[in-house]
Design a protein around this motif. Structure first.
Motif, PDB file in Angstrom:
ATOM      1  N   TRP A 386       0.839  -1.208   0.000  1.00  0.00           N
ATOM      2  CA  TRP A 386       0.000   0.000   0.000  1.00  0.00           C
ATOM      3  C   TRP A 386       0.871   1.255   0.000  1.00  0.00           C
ATOM      4  O   TRP A 386       0.573   2.220  -0.700  1.00  0.00           O
ATOM      5  N   LEU A 387       1.956   1.239   0.782  1.00  0.00           N
ATOM      6  CA  LEU A 387       2.855   2.394   0.812  1.00  0.00           C
ATOM      7  C   LEU A 387       3.530   2.619  -0.535  1.00  0.00           C
ATOM      8  O   LEU A 387       3.822   3.760  -0.913  1.00  0.00           O
ATOM      9  N   SER A 403      -3.959   6.418  12.570  1.00  0.00           N
ATOM     10  CA  SER A 403      -5.270   5.834  12.266  1.00  0.00           C
ATOM     11  C   SER A 403      -5.258   5.222  10.870  1.00  0.00           C
ATOM     12  O   SER A 403      -5.934   5.697   9.972  1.00  0.00           O
ATOM     13  N   LEU A 404      -4.466   4.164  10.679  1.00  0.00           N
ATOM     14  CA  LEU A 404      -4.377   3.495   9.383  1.00  0.00           C
ATOM     15  C   LEU A 404      -5.730   3.023   8.870  1.00  0.00           C
ATOM     16  O   LEU A 404      -6.008   3.160   7.676  1.00  0.00           O
ATOM     17  N   PRO A 409      -9.186   1.787   4.497  1.00  0.00           N
ATOM     18  CA  PRO A 409     -10.214   0.876   5.026  1.00  0.00           C
ATOM     19  C   PRO A 409     -10.102  -0.537   4.461  1.00  0.00           C
ATOM     20  O   PRO A 409     -10.426  -1.503   5.154  1.00  0.00           O
ATOM     21  N   ASP A 410      -9.630  -0.655   3.209  1.00  0.00           N
ATOM     22  CA  ASP A 410      -9.537  -1.981   2.590  1.00  0.00           C
ATOM     23  C   ASP A 410      -8.503  -2.869   3.280  1.00  0.00           C
ATOM     24  O   ASP A 410      -8.538  -4.093   3.126  1.00  0.00           O
ATOM     25  N   LEU A 411      -7.570  -2.244   4.006  1.00  0.00           N
ATOM     26  CA  LEU A 411      -6.532  -3.024   4.677  1.00  0.00           C
ATOM     27  C   LEU A 411      -6.937  -3.455   6.075  1.00  0.00           C
ATOM     28  O   LEU A 411      -6.238  -4.253   6.704  1.00  0.00           O
ATOM     29  N   ALA A 412      -8.046  -2.919   6.588  1.00  0.00           N
ATOM     30  CA  ALA A 412      -8.381  -3.098   7.995  1.00  0.00           C
ATOM     31  C   ALA A 412      -8.455  -4.567   8.398  1.00  0.00           C
ATOM     32  O   ALA A 412      -7.995  -4.951   9.475  1.00  0.00           O
ATOM     33  N   ALA A 413      -9.023  -5.409   7.529  1.00  0.00           N
ATOM     34  CA  ALA A 413      -9.216  -6.811   7.895  1.00  0.00           C
ATOM     35  C   ALA A 413      -7.886  -7.526   8.113  1.00  0.00           C
ATOM     36  O   ALA A 413      -7.733  -8.304   9.056  1.00  0.00           O
ATOM     37  N   TRP A 418      -3.300  -3.198  14.060  1.00  0.00           N
ATOM     38  CA  TRP A 418      -2.247  -2.188  13.899  1.00  0.00           C
ATOM     39  C   TRP A 418      -2.822  -0.927  13.274  1.00  0.00           C
ATOM     40  O   TRP A 418      -3.264  -0.929  12.133  1.00  0.00           O
ATOM     41  N   CYS A 419      -2.814   0.169  14.038  1.00  0.00           N
ATOM     42  CA  CYS A 419      -3.372   1.448  13.582  1.00  0.00           C
ATOM     43  C   CYS A 419      -2.308   2.528  13.424  1.00  0.00           C
ATOM     44  O   CYS A 419      -2.449   3.421  12.600  1.00  0.00           O
TER      45      CYS A 419
END
Length: 740
Positions: A386-387, A403-404, A409-413, A418-419
């Motif tokens: 993502w980076l 607040s990653l 949001p697509d990476l949250a799962a 880790w935020c």
């Protein structure tokens, strides 16, 4: 006037920041004010000056000096102040004035090219104030001793409450988002405690924060008392009361205090490094006028407190900085001497994570990835990808977020819990990252009332009003981590700069070594290759063994020719990398004859390949014939290696105005976009291990590009179904020449 907005104005918390609280045009009622210019002419005066001072003062006129009035005493007090206004001496210290049975504290200050004299009523006698000095001195002595910051704040609230008699004294500490939290409190038993409650940044607008730094103590003696207007000449601008002790109070703040049930308040600023770090807020349920001398003692106590807090913070920061600097030094020394920078980084990452107070970390470089702590490789890999994506991250800079899940949001799962992410790029070409992580911090915030402000409609339209309730209001905050501090971000930037410098040094050393190797190989291999080639020709001419020697000679000749081509490319690459250029020798050349010769040579060398030439009768140009031949041979060779068998290679040449164009076409699938972007770069990954051109190093098109550019021309690729087309454009005349 209460802040209001014209129709169509969006009503937001930011509008509160525009209220001109430093020029209210009025003062509090427990004193009066006289402002004079350099000539001693009165420009501003409180409307109550006659009632309090029994002195007739008229705006636009000098102070009267009639015998038998108090004005001569006031004029005498102001004379030293006028000298300060003219720059002849310092502003006089506060003094006293007796007017009949009233005592006044007189405070002078200079502002807006005016001498401002404020006369504050004093209700206590000298004997009543005598004990305050000893009490204040004891409080200062206690606060000078080294203690933890929370202990210092609690002690300060207790001492100031004892000194001033307020019902409640709170130490209010600002957070990174400008909200504030009550960190210490001393109050009467009948009041609901506010300790631990948080207040939004909007409670203290930006202009109020600036005034808290400029004027570190503020008293509102009676919240419900009507303000006294200042009299001034018609058309004159309002007087700037930023430094005033009697400045009246914003109606919004009056409403705020009234909603809290407060009758009087005093605030003392805690200023550290010229920034508002916190406040000591004092509240009383009824009116309360703290004497000026006691307030000044409170101000000094706050300065002692600020100095001790700053010293404590500085010691803590110095210790962390020393730890960070030591770890960074060890890491950089290891990198400078290591053969494998990835391994060197992984040896020190856990130490850096501990000092940065991160819960986990990873190192990524190309296809390599190593994680530390509880973060999974899947989560780490997802964040690295993502980076690396554009335009998510400017890879020239440090990346940080608390607040990653909100950013991605697509990476949250896959990345939960880790935020907090602190990413340090160190090799942008190979997606090199050193990343630190913080876990989600589920926080229950105890707000002093719901933090939202209401919009109400009044005579002048909609306006923001303070909240009506300050009862405990809880909010649970998720998907955030503890924020990265300024110290941590500064340390990360320093580490990033060091890593980039190390990477640049390693790259420069590798390039220097590679160029030296190329030069050595090119020079030392040429002579033996020439000898091998001559021996191969001798074998080709021998015929006593039924042609076997001739076949061996042909194979040796073919291999040596390929090696000579590679050596030539290495030599060219060495010249280009070292900045020497290709040393083009331009002459008048007939491109038609050159192209026909090259096509015939290719047909002879590869009889199974059909090559079709479409060439005009004549094409004259000023070029280096050998170098242009090198370009065309490379393009025909690429077409033979990559084109579909059974289809001819087409060589087209034409003249268009000031340009000659040579195009080589072959039937093939289009080149993938990611490969096409780097076709003319050296050492392409797509050239390594190519099944149809195993001896290629990815240098041919790069050198061809440099040759054409050196002639002032251009070379490019395009797909014209079903053909892959490489086109070369050369100027008819050498750039810079004039046709005779």
């Amino acid at each position: 006037m209460i802040q209001s907005f014209t129709p169509g104005t969006t009503t937001t918390l930011d509008n509160c920041d525009r209220e001109p609280i430093h020029v209210p045009g009025s003062i509090q009622s427990h004193g009066t004010l006289i402002a004079v210019d350099r000539e001693g002419v009165v420009r501003y005066v409180g409307a109550n000056v006659q009632a309090l001072l029994h002195c007739g003062v008229t705006v636009g006129e000098p102070l009267p000096e009639n015998p038998g009035t108090v004005c001569p005493l006031i004029a005498a007090l102001l004379q030293d102040g006028l000298q300060a206004l003219r720059g002849e001496r310092d502003v006089p210290m506060p003094s006293e004035l007796q007017v009949q049975d009233r005592q006044f504290d007189v405070v002078l200050h200079v502002g807006s090219a005016m001498l401002v004299a404020e006369f504050e009523l004093r209700h206590q006698t000298h004997s009543e104030l005598a004990g305050f000095a000893v009490q204040a001195h004891r409080a200062m002595e206690k606060l000078r001793r080294p203690r933890a910051i929370d202990e210092l704040l609690q002690l300060a609230t207790e001492e100031l409450r004892a000194l001033t008699g307020f019902d409640r004294v709170m130490a209010y500490r600002f957070r990174h988002d400008s909200s504030g939290e009550v960190a210490a409190e001393s109050c009467v038993d009948t009041l609901d405690p506010y300790l631990g409650r948080r207040y939004p940044a909007s409670d203290i607008p930006a202009q109020a924060r600036r005034l808290y730094v400029a004027n570190t103590l503020r008293l509102i003696a009676d919240v419900r008392s009507a303000a006294v207007p200042l009299l001034q000449e018609a058309g004159a601008p309002p007087l700037d009361l930023s430094g005033s002790i009697l400045r009246s109070v914003s109606p919004i703040h009056i409403e705020y205090l009234s909603n809290m049930g407060v009758g009087a308040s005093m605030s003392v600023s805690i200023v550290i490094n010229e920034q508002l770090w916190g406040l000591i807020a004092c509240h009383h349920m009824g009116p309360r006028q703290v004497p000026y001398s006691v307030r000044m003692a409170c101000d000094v106590i706050a300065q002692v407190l600020s100095a001790n807090i700053q010293s404590t913070l500085s010691r803590s920061q110095a210790e962390r900085l020393q730890q960070l600097a030591g770890a960074r030094t060890h890491l950089i020394e290891e990198l400078l001497h290591a053969d494998d920078e990835f391994t060197a980084l992984t040896q020190h990452t856990a130490e850096m994570a501990a000092i940065l107070q991160a819960d986990a970390a990873l190192v990524a470089h190309g296809a390599k990835l190593t994680v530390f702590g509880e973060v999974s490789e899947a989560a780490g890999s997802a964040i690295v990808q993502w980076l690396a994506a554009e335009p998510v991250q400017d890879r020239q800079r440090l990346f940080q977020t608390q607040s990653l899940p909100q950013l991605a949001p697509d990476l949250a799962a896959v990345t939960s819990p880790w935020c907090g992410v602190l990413g340090i790029p160190f090799d942008r070409d190979r997606n090199g990252w050193l990343i630190f992580f913080r876990k989600e911090q589920i926080e229950t915030i105890h707000w002093g009332g719901k933090p939202d402000k209401d919009i109400r409609h009044g005579p002048l339209g909609p306006r923001l009003t303070p909240r009506g309730s300050f009862d405990l209001w809880k909010e649970t905050v998720r998907s955030t981590a503890e924020h990265w501090s300024t110290l941590e971000l500064d340390a990360a930037r320093q580490l990033m700069d060091e890593l980039v410098r190390v990477q640049n040094a390693r790259t420069a050393e590798i390039n220097r070594t590679r160029n030296q190797l190329m030069a050595v190989l090119g020079h030392d291999l040429r002579d033996p290759l020439h000898s091998i080639s001559m021996a191969a020709r001798v074998l080709e001419q021998g015929g006593t063994d039924g042609g076997r020697a001739g076949r061996i000679g042909q194979r040796i000749q073919s291999s040596s020719s390929r090696m000579q081509r590679l050596v030539s490319q290495v030599m060219d690459m060495s010249r280009l990398q070292s900045g020497l250029g290709l040393d083009l020798q331009r002459t008048d050349v007939d491109l038609v004859a050159l192209l026909n010769d090259l096509i015939d040579e290719a047909r002879t060398a590869h009889p199974g390949t059909e090559i079709v030439g479409t060439i005009p009768a004549a094409l004259k140009a000023q070029v280096d014939a050998d170098r242009i031949a090198q370009v065309v041979v490379n393009l025909i060779g690429n077409a033979r290696h990559h084109g579909q068998s059974g289809h001819p290679i087409e060589v087209h040449a034409s003249a268009t105005g000031e340009w000659h164009e040579i195009a080589v076409r072959n039937v093939a699938a289009p080149i993938p976009e990611d490969i096409a972007r780097n076709l003319f770069s050296p050492f392409k990954a797509s050239s390594v291990g190519n099944a149809r051109n195993r001896s290629g190093m990815g240098l041919g098109l790069y050198i061809a590009y440099q040759i054409v550019q050196g002639h002032g021309g251009s070379i490019g690729y395009e797909y014209r179904a079903p053909h892959v087309v490489f086109s070369v454009r050369l100027p008819v005349q050498r750039p810079g020449t004039i046709e005779a």
